[in-house]
Write a protein that holds these residues in place. Structure first.
Motif, PDB file in Angstrom:
ATOM      1  N   ALA A  50      11.742  -6.914  -3.226  1.00  0.00           N
ATOM      2  CA  ALA A  50      13.115  -7.363  -3.059  1.00  0.00           C
ATOM      3  C   ALA A  50      14.063  -6.179  -2.888  1.00  0.00           C
ATOM      4  O   ALA A  50      15.235  -6.367  -2.567  1.00  0.00           O
ATOM      5  N   ALA A  51      13.554  -4.969  -3.101  1.00  0.00           N
ATOM      6  CA  ALA A  51      14.357  -3.767  -2.908  1.00  0.00           C
ATOM      7  C   ALA A  51      14.407  -3.404  -1.428  1.00  0.00           C
ATOM      8  O   ALA A  51      13.713  -3.993  -0.593  1.00  0.00           O
ATOM      9  N   ARG A  52      15.223  -2.421  -1.083  1.00  0.00           N
ATOM     10  CA  ARG A  52      15.196  -1.851   0.263  1.00  0.00           C
ATOM     11  C   ARG A  52      13.906  -1.032   0.399  1.00  0.00           C
ATOM     12  O   ARG A  52      13.613  -0.180  -0.432  1.00  0.00           O
ATOM     13  N   LEU A  53      13.135  -1.316   1.415  1.00  0.00           N
ATOM     14  CA  LEU A  53      11.852  -0.637   1.614  1.00  0.00           C
ATOM     15  C   LEU A  53      11.990   0.441   2.682  1.00  0.00           C
ATOM     16  O   LEU A  53      12.443   0.168   3.800  1.00  0.00           O
ATOM     17  N   VAL A  54      11.586   1.659   2.332  1.00  0.00           N
ATOM     18  CA  VAL A  54      11.478   2.743   3.305  1.00  0.00           C
ATOM     19  C   VAL A  54       9.992   2.950   3.557  1.00  0.00           C
ATOM     20  O   VAL A  54       9.292   3.534   2.738  1.00  0.00           O
ATOM     21  N   PRO A  55       9.466   2.457   4.683  1.00  0.00           N
ATOM     22  CA  PRO A  55       8.025   2.523   4.932  1.00  0.00           C
ATOM     23  C   PRO A  55       7.603   3.921   5.398  1.00  0.00           C
ATOM     24  O   PRO A  55       8.286   4.540   6.213  1.00  0.00           O
ATOM     25  N   ILE A  56       6.486   4.376   4.898  1.00  0.00           N
ATOM     26  CA  ILE A  56       6.003   5.716   5.238  1.00  0.00           C
ATOM     27  C   ILE A  56       4.780   5.654   6.141  1.00  0.00           C
ATOM     28  O   ILE A  56       4.664   6.388   7.105  1.00  0.00           O
ATOM     29  N   CYS A  57       3.853   4.786   5.831  1.00  0.00           N
ATOM     30  CA  CYS A  57       2.648   4.621   6.652  1.00  0.00           C
ATOM     31  C   CYS A  57       2.344   3.133   6.752  1.00  0.00           C
ATOM     32  O   CYS A  57       2.878   2.325   5.994  1.00  0.00           O
ATOM     33  N   GLU A  58       1.500   2.774   7.688  1.00  0.00           N
ATOM     34  CA  GLU A  58       1.292   1.362   8.014  1.00  0.00           C
ATOM     35  C   GLU A  58       0.714   0.569   6.859  1.00  0.00           C
ATOM     36  O   GLU A  58       1.119  -0.564   6.596  1.00  0.00           O
ATOM     37  N   ARG A  59      -0.248   1.141   6.178  1.00  0.00           N
ATOM     38  CA  ARG A  59      -0.925   0.437   5.078  1.00  0.00           C
ATOM     39  C   ARG A  59      -1.378   1.445   4.040  1.00  0.00           C
ATOM     40  O   ARG A  59      -1.274   2.659   4.245  1.00  0.00           O
ATOM     41  N   GLY A  60      -1.892   0.932   2.920  1.00  0.00           N
ATOM     42  CA  GLY A  60      -2.428   1.811   1.894  1.00  0.00           C
ATOM     43  C   GLY A  60      -3.469   2.757   2.468  1.00  0.00           C
ATOM     44  O   GLY A  60      -4.359   2.335   3.211  1.00  0.00           O
ATOM     45  N   LEU A  61      -3.368   4.031   2.135  1.00  0.00           N
ATOM     46  CA  LEU A  61      -4.226   5.038   2.758  1.00  0.00           C
ATOM     47  C   LEU A  61      -5.696   4.808   2.457  1.00  0.00           C
ATOM     48  O   LEU A  61      -6.558   5.134   3.271  1.00  0.00           O
ATOM     49  N   TRP A  62      -5.999   4.267   1.275  1.00  0.00           N
ATOM     50  CA  TRP A  62      -7.393   3.981   0.949  1.00  0.00           C
ATOM     51  C   TRP A  62      -7.923   2.768   1.708  1.00  0.00           C
ATOM     52  O   TRP A  62      -9.125   2.521   1.721  1.00  0.00           O
ATOM     53  N   ARG A  63      -7.046   2.009   2.341  1.00  0.00           N
ATOM     54  CA  ARG A  63      -7.453   0.839   3.119  1.00  0.00           C
ATOM     55  C   ARG A  63      -7.492   1.147   4.618  1.00  0.00           C
ATOM     56  O   ARG A  63      -7.866   0.278   5.406  1.00  0.00           O
ATOM     57  N   ASP A  64      -7.106   2.337   5.001  1.00  0.00           N
ATOM     58  CA  ASP A  64      -7.033   2.706   6.418  1.00  0.00           C
ATOM     59  C   ASP A  64      -8.197   3.626   6.756  1.00  0.00           C
ATOM     60  O   ASP A  64      -8.221   4.802   6.362  1.00  0.00           O
ATOM     61  N   THR A  65      -9.165   3.103   7.472  1.00  0.00           N
ATOM     62  CA  THR A  65     -10.379   3.875   7.775  1.00  0.00           C
ATOM     63  C   THR A  65     -10.110   5.045   8.715  1.00  0.00           C
ATOM     64  O   THR A  65     -10.929   5.951   8.831  1.00  0.00           O
ATOM     65  N   ALA A  66      -8.955   5.051   9.384  1.00  0.00           N
ATOM     66  CA  ALA A  66      -8.616   6.149  10.290  1.00  0.00           C
ATOM     67  C   ALA A  66      -8.033   7.352   9.564  1.00  0.00           C
ATOM     68  O   ALA A  66      -7.951   8.444  10.132  1.00  0.00           O
ATOM     69  N   VAL A  67      -7.633   7.166   8.307  1.00  0.00           N
ATOM     70  CA  VAL A  67      -6.982   8.239   7.557  1.00  0.00           C
ATOM     71  C   VAL A  67      -8.031   9.128   6.895  1.00  0.00           C
ATOM     72  O   VAL A  67      -8.952   8.636   6.232  1.00  0.00           O
ATOM     73  N   TRP A  68      -7.868  10.427   7.069  1.00  0.00           N
ATOM     74  CA  TRP A  68      -8.761  11.391   6.416  1.00  0.00           C
ATOM     75  C   TRP A  68      -7.992  12.218   5.391  1.00  0.00           C
ATOM     76  O   TRP A  68      -8.442  12.382   4.263  1.00  0.00           O
ATOM     77  N   ASP A  69      -6.841  12.737   5.786  1.00  0.00           N
ATOM     78  CA  ASP A  69      -6.065  13.624   4.927  1.00  0.00           C
ATOM     79  C   ASP A  69      -4.855  12.876   4.374  1.00  0.00           C
ATOM     80  O   ASP A  69      -3.830  12.740   5.035  1.00  0.00           O
ATOM     81  N   THR A  70      -4.965  12.397   3.151  1.00  0.00           N
ATOM     82  CA  THR A  70      -3.871  11.624   2.554  1.00  0.00           C
ATOM     83  C   THR A  70      -2.671  12.504   2.203  1.00  0.00           C
ATOM     84  O   THR A  70      -1.547  12.018   2.106  1.00  0.00           O
ATOM     85  N   LEU A  71      -2.905  13.801   2.030  1.00  0.00           N
ATOM     86  CA  LEU A  71      -1.829  14.706   1.660  1.00  0.00           C
ATOM     87  C   LEU A  71      -0.715  14.732   2.707  1.00  0.00           C
ATOM     88  O   LEU A  71       0.475  14.767   2.371  1.00  0.00           O
ATOM     89  N   THR A  72      -1.090  14.711   3.970  1.00  0.00           N
ATOM     90  CA  THR A  72      -0.091  14.809   5.040  1.00  0.00           C
ATOM     91  C   THR A  72       0.917  13.669   4.969  1.00  0.00           C
ATOM     92  O   THR A  72       2.116  13.865   5.225  1.00  0.00           O
ATOM     93  N   HIS A  73       0.471  12.479   4.608  1.00  0.00           N
ATOM     94  CA  HIS A  73       1.359  11.318   4.533  1.00  0.00           C
ATOM     95  C   HIS A  73       2.317  11.437   3.343  1.00  0.00           C
ATOM     96  O   HIS A  73       3.480  11.031   3.428  1.00  0.00           O
ATOM     97  N   HIS A  74       1.822  11.997   2.249  1.00  0.00           N
ATOM     98  CA  HIS A  74       2.701  12.185   1.088  1.00  0.00           C
ATOM     99  C   HIS A  74       3.746  13.270   1.346  1.00  0.00           C
ATOM    100  O   HIS A  74       4.870  13.187   0.837  1.00  0.00           O
ATOM    101  N   VAL A  75       3.398  14.284   2.133  1.00  0.00           N
ATOM    102  CA  VAL A  75       4.387  15.288   2.508  1.00  0.00           C
ATOM    103  C   VAL A  75       5.486  14.653   3.349  1.00  0.00           C
ATOM    104  O   VAL A  75       6.682  14.923   3.162  1.00  0.00           O
ATOM    105  N   ARG A  76       5.119  13.783   4.294  1.00  0.00           N
ATOM    106  CA  ARG A  76       6.122  13.073   5.091  1.00  0.00           C
ATOM    107  C   ARG A  76       7.008  12.208   4.201  1.00  0.00           C
ATOM    108  O   ARG A  76       8.222  12.082   4.423  1.00  0.00           O
ATOM    109  N   GLN A  77       6.406  11.598   3.208  1.00  0.00           N
ATOM    110  CA  GLN A  77       7.181  10.765   2.293  1.00  0.00           C
ATOM    111  C   GLN A  77       8.259  11.594   1.578  1.00  0.00           C
ATOM    112  O   GLN A  77       9.412  11.152   1.453  1.00  0.00           O
TER     113      GLN A  77
END
Length: 361
Positions: A50-77
Motif C-alpha cells: 500500500a506504500a509507494r513502490l520504487v521498483p529496482i528489478c523485475e522480480r526477486g533475484l533468487w527467482r530470476d534464473t538470468a541473474v548471476w551477480d546480485t550485488l550489482t542490483h543492490h548497488v543500483r538500489q
C-alpha cells in the motif's frame, strides 16, 4: 513522518514462500501506512504494498534464473535511494550493510536493522569503521559478538493479528519448517519424530550453496524414513499457513545462534507450541511451559513431544498477541525514528523474555 523502507532484493515483498526479512519489511511497511505515515518501499517490481513502490528489478533475484551477480542490483538500489533521499525524514535499511558509506552523506536520518548472524571478525571492524551508524538488533543475543556497536534498540519481529488463524484442534503430525542448512539441523527433527513415534512434515528453502548438504545429508535420511516423513519442498501462502496451524508442534532444533526465528512466532500465532533447542534468541522468544518447551538435546525434545498436550494452545496464541504483533513492532520502530530525529537514543521498554524460565528437565 516520511519513511523509506529499503528491502533486500532476493525475494519480493512480501515473499511468495521463504524470506523472513522480506516478510518483516512487508508487515512493518503496511502497518506504518495504516497509521497514516508517508512510506516509500524500495523493493522488487513484483512486490505488493500500500506504500509507494520504487521498483529496482523485475522480480526477486533468487527467482530470476538470468541473474548471476546480485550485488550489482543492490548497488543500483542504493543509487535510487540516494536520488530520492531529500524526500524522506528517515531511511530504514534492512539488507547487507553496503549502504554504510552512503548513509554518512544522506540528507536525512538512517537506521539499519540487522537480520542475520553477526561475527566479530567481520562485523567488529565494520562497526568500528562506522561507529555512528544507528543499528537495531532483532534479539539481545544477536548483539553479543559486537556489543559495542551503536545499538539503538532491540526490536522483536511482529505479525498482523489476522495473518495466521488460531487452530485449537490440530492434526497429529510434527513440523519442521525453514531453510535446510546445517545450523537448523533438519536431520535432528527427523530423529526426534522417529523416537517420538509421530509423523513429520518437512518444508523449506534449499539455497544454492546448501544443495550439496541437502543431497548428501538430508535426501538419504528422507529416503530411509518415508514411512513417517513427508517432504513438501518450499511452500507458501495458504498452504504454509495451514501447515503451521494444523501441526501438533513445531520442531526447532537449531544448533547455531539463531538471531530471531520468525517461524516460532508464526507457530505461536496459530496456537502451535514450539519445541526448540535453547540456542541464540530462542530463550527470548519462547516462554518455557507456556508456548512450548526449551530443551537441550534430542532426549529432552522427545520427552517434550510426549508432554505437548500440557501446553494450552489458546494461551500460546495469547502469548503471541501480547508480544509479537506488527502493531507493537511498528510502535517500537516509530519510537526509534522519533528519537533519531530528535538526536537522542530511543528508550524502549525492556522486552519481556522467557530467559528466566527454567529449561526442560
Amino acid at each position: 513522518m516520511r519513511i523509506a523502507q529499503v528491502a533486500p532484493l532476493y525475494e519480493c515483498v512480501p515473499p511468495f514462500a521463504y524470506g523472513a526479512t522480506e516478510r518483516v519489511v512487508s508487515y512493518l511497511t503496511e502497518e506504518l501506512v495504516r497509521r497514516g505515515h508517508d512510506v516509500t518501499l524500495f523493493a522488487t517490481a513484483d512486490s505488493s504494498t500500500a506504500a509507494r513502490l520504487v521498483p529496482i528489478c523485475e522480480r526477486g533475484l533468487w527467482r530470476d534464473t538470468a541473474v548471476w551477480d546480485t550485488l550489482t542490483h543492490h548497488v543500483r538500489q542504493l543509487a535510487r535511494v540516494a536520488d530520492l533521499a531529500n524526500e524522506f525524514d528517515v531511511v530504514h535499511f534492512h539488507g547487507d550493510p553496503l549502504h554504510f558509506p552512503l548513509a554518512r552523506s544522506l540528507p536525512c536520518k538512517s537506521l539499519t536493522t540487522l537480520h542475520g548472524q553477526l561475527l566479530p571478525v567481520d562485523h567488529g571492524p565494520l562497526f568500528r569503521e562506522f561507529p555512528s551508524a544507528p543499528l537495531v538488533s532483532i534479539s539481545d543475543d544477536q548483539r553479543k559478538p559486537v556489543p559495542s556497536a551503536n545499538w539503538q534498540a532491540t526490536i522483536y519481529h511482529g505479525l498482523p493479528l489476522d495473518e495466521f488463524e488460531f487452530q485449537p484442534n490440530p492434526a497429529s503430525y510434527l513440523l519442521f519448517l525453514g531453510r535446510f542448512m546445517p545450523g537448523k539441523r533438519p536431520d535432528l527433527a527427523v530423529e526426534i519424530a522417529r523416537r517420538a513415534g509421530l509423523p513429520l512434515k518437512m518444508a523449506g528453502k534449499i539455497h544454492p550453496g546448501e544443495r550439496e548438504y541437502f543431497a548428501q545429508q538430508i535426501e538419504p535420511l528422507l529416503a530411509c524414513s518415508r514411512d513417517f516423513t513427508d517432504y513438501l519442498g518450499e511452500v507458501g501462502g495458504e498452504l504454509r499457513r495451514q501447515l503451521i496451524a494444523n501441526a501438533r508442534a513445531l520442531l526447532f532444533p537449531v544448533e547455531w545462534a539463531e538471531p530471531f526465528g520468525m517461524v516460532m512466532i508464526e507457530a505461536m500465532a496459530c496456537g502451535t507450541p514450539v519445541i526448540a533447542f535453547g540456542r541464540g534468541a530462542v530463550p527470548e522468544v519462547l516462554t518455557h511451559g507456556m508456548n512450548g518447551f526449551i530443551v537441550d538435546n534430542i532426549e529432552q525434545a522427545v520427552s517434550a513431544v510426549a508432554r505437548i498436550g500440557e501446553i494450552d494452545r489458546a494461551q500460546c496464541r495469547r502469548s503471541f498477541e501480547q508480544r509479537f504483533t506488527a502493531e507493537r513492532m511498528a510502535a517500537d520502530y516509530l519510537r526509534v525514528y522519533e528519537q533519531l530525529l530528535a538526536g537522542t537514543r530511543a528508550a524502549l521498554p525492556a522486552p519481556h523474555t522467557g530467559a528466566d524460565a527454567q529449561l526442560f528437565g
